[in-house]
Scaffold this motif. Structure first.
Motif, PDB file in Angstrom:
ATOM      1  N   ALA A  80      96.199 -22.231 -22.258  1.00  0.00           N
ATOM      2  CA  ALA A  80      95.048 -21.357 -22.038  1.00  0.00           C
ATOM      3  C   ALA A  80      95.372 -19.953 -22.536  1.00  0.00           C
ATOM      4  N   PRO A  81      94.434 -19.294 -23.218  1.00  0.00           N
ATOM      5  CA  PRO A  81      94.719 -17.981 -23.811  1.00  0.00           C
ATOM      6  C   PRO A  81      95.099 -16.935 -22.758  1.00  0.00           C
ATOM      7  N   GLU A  82      96.081 -16.122 -23.137  1.00  0.00           N
ATOM      8  CA  GLU A  82      96.568 -15.083 -22.229  1.00  0.00           C
ATOM      9  C   GLU A  82      96.069 -13.698 -22.617  1.00  0.00           C
ATOM     10  N   ASN A  83      95.397 -13.579 -23.767  1.00  0.00           N
ATOM     11  CA  ASN A  83      94.899 -12.276 -24.198  1.00  0.00           C
ATOM     12  C   ASN A  83      93.576 -12.447 -24.927  1.00  0.00           C
ATOM     13  N   ALA A  84      92.941 -11.321 -25.240  1.00  0.00           N
ATOM     14  CA  ALA A  84      91.618 -11.349 -25.855  1.00  0.00           C
ATOM     15  C   ALA A  84      91.641 -12.040 -27.223  1.00  0.00           C
ATOM     16  N   GLY A  86      93.626 -14.418 -28.242  1.00  0.00           N
ATOM     17  CA  GLY A  86      93.745 -15.862 -28.059  1.00  0.00           C
ATOM     18  C   GLY A  86      92.434 -16.484 -27.614  1.00  0.00           C
ATOM     19  N   LEU A  87      91.714 -15.786 -26.738  1.00  0.00           N
ATOM     20  CA  LEU A  87      90.420 -16.302 -26.293  1.00  0.00           C
ATOM     21  C   LEU A  87      89.429 -16.325 -27.455  1.00  0.00           C
ATOM     22  N   LEU A 142      88.344 -18.128 -17.781  1.00  0.00           N
ATOM     23  CA  LEU A 142      89.171 -17.587 -18.851  1.00  0.00           C
ATOM     24  C   LEU A 142      89.081 -16.070 -18.898  1.00  0.00           C
ATOM     25  N   PHE A 143      87.909 -15.532 -18.580  1.00  0.00           N
ATOM     26  CA  PHE A 143      87.770 -14.075 -18.531  1.00  0.00           C
ATOM     27  C   PHE A 143      88.469 -13.509 -17.292  1.00  0.00           C
ATOM     28  N   VAL A 144      88.431 -14.235 -16.189  1.00  0.00           N
ATOM     29  CA  VAL A 144      89.172 -13.811 -14.998  1.00  0.00           C
ATOM     30  C   VAL A 144      90.659 -13.759 -15.319  1.00  0.00           C
ATOM     31  N   ARG A 145      91.117 -14.736 -16.067  1.00  0.00           N
ATOM     32  CA  ARG A 145      92.535 -14.802 -16.454  1.00  0.00           C
ATOM     33  C   ARG A 145      92.955 -13.562 -17.245  1.00  0.00           C
ATOM     34  N   LEU A 146      91.987 -12.963 -17.961  1.00  0.00           N
ATOM     35  CA  LEU A 146      92.291 -11.765 -18.744  1.00  0.00           C
ATOM     36  C   LEU A 146      92.196 -10.488 -17.914  1.00  0.00           C
TER      37      LEU A 146
END
Length: 200
Positions: A80-84, A86-87, A142-146
């Motif tokens: 899962a992407p860890e930064n913008a 990657g998303l 995914l946005f929460v993860r960022l």
């Protein structure tokens, strides 16, 4: 006591129903002609699926190659992407899958469902809500993860879902998939900077 439904027969019927709906559309779908085509009865279809609307919902979700299923796998994995950045890459990959030629056959049916949900909200509204909620529920974490708040993530996910649906619908109408891709990337250009905690 009623005999339990045969899972193998139900699965076979569902595959054939999906093919029929893809060929004939949703608006004029009637159980009797469908049942005749499948060599069964409308009563038997209701026995297996409960309602016509639930049958349609299951047929639409049958495709195990749906891009959103792959998206769910990525979201739930260590990839899962860890930064913008990657998303953004993940969203661009998903876009490419959505408008690839082999996905376009099912797309008119999705938009027919959208129209039916507006014209007949009691019958098809819940199905469209289920589809949109599936998208939003996949994007928001995914946005929460960022680092976004839950509400901010939900808002961003809603924006992306609605914009993507609009671009896919426009592409289907005018056939200009290149224009839609350029527009989608422009949208990401404008949104990506807001996906970091400090907005940079």
């Amino acid at each position: 006591m009623p005999r339990p439904a045969d899972p193998a027969k139900r699965a076979d019927l569902l595959h054939r129903i999906r093919g029929y709906v893809l060929r004939n559309g949703l608006t004029s779908l009637s159980l009797r002609p469908l049942a005749r085509e499948l060599g069964t009865s409308d009563r038997m279809l209701l026995y297996y699926f409960g309602t016509k609307e639930r049958m349609v919902a299951e047929a639409l979700s049958l495709d195990d190659r749906r891009p959103l299923l792959r998206f769910r796998d990525v979201r739930n994995s260590t990839d899962a992407p860890e930064n913008a950045a990657g998303l953004r890459r993940l969203l661009e990959e998903l876009w490419e899958e959505f408008h690839s030629p082999d996905r376009r056959a099912a797309m008119p049916l999705q938009f027919e469902l959208m129209t039916a949900s507006v014209l007949h909200p009691d019958k098809y509204g819940p199905l469209m809500l289920e589809l949109i909620t599936e998208w939003t529920d996949l994007y928001a974490p995914l946005f929460v993860r960022l680092g976004m708040s839950d509400q901010g993530a939900r808002n961003e996910a809603t924006l992306l879902v609605d914009a993507t649906l609009g671009l896919l619908y426009g592409s289907l109408a005018d056939g200009d998939w290149d224009r839609a891709t350029t527009t989608f990337r422009t949208l990401l250009d404008r949104l990506e900077s807001g996906w970091t905690p400090d907005g940079t």
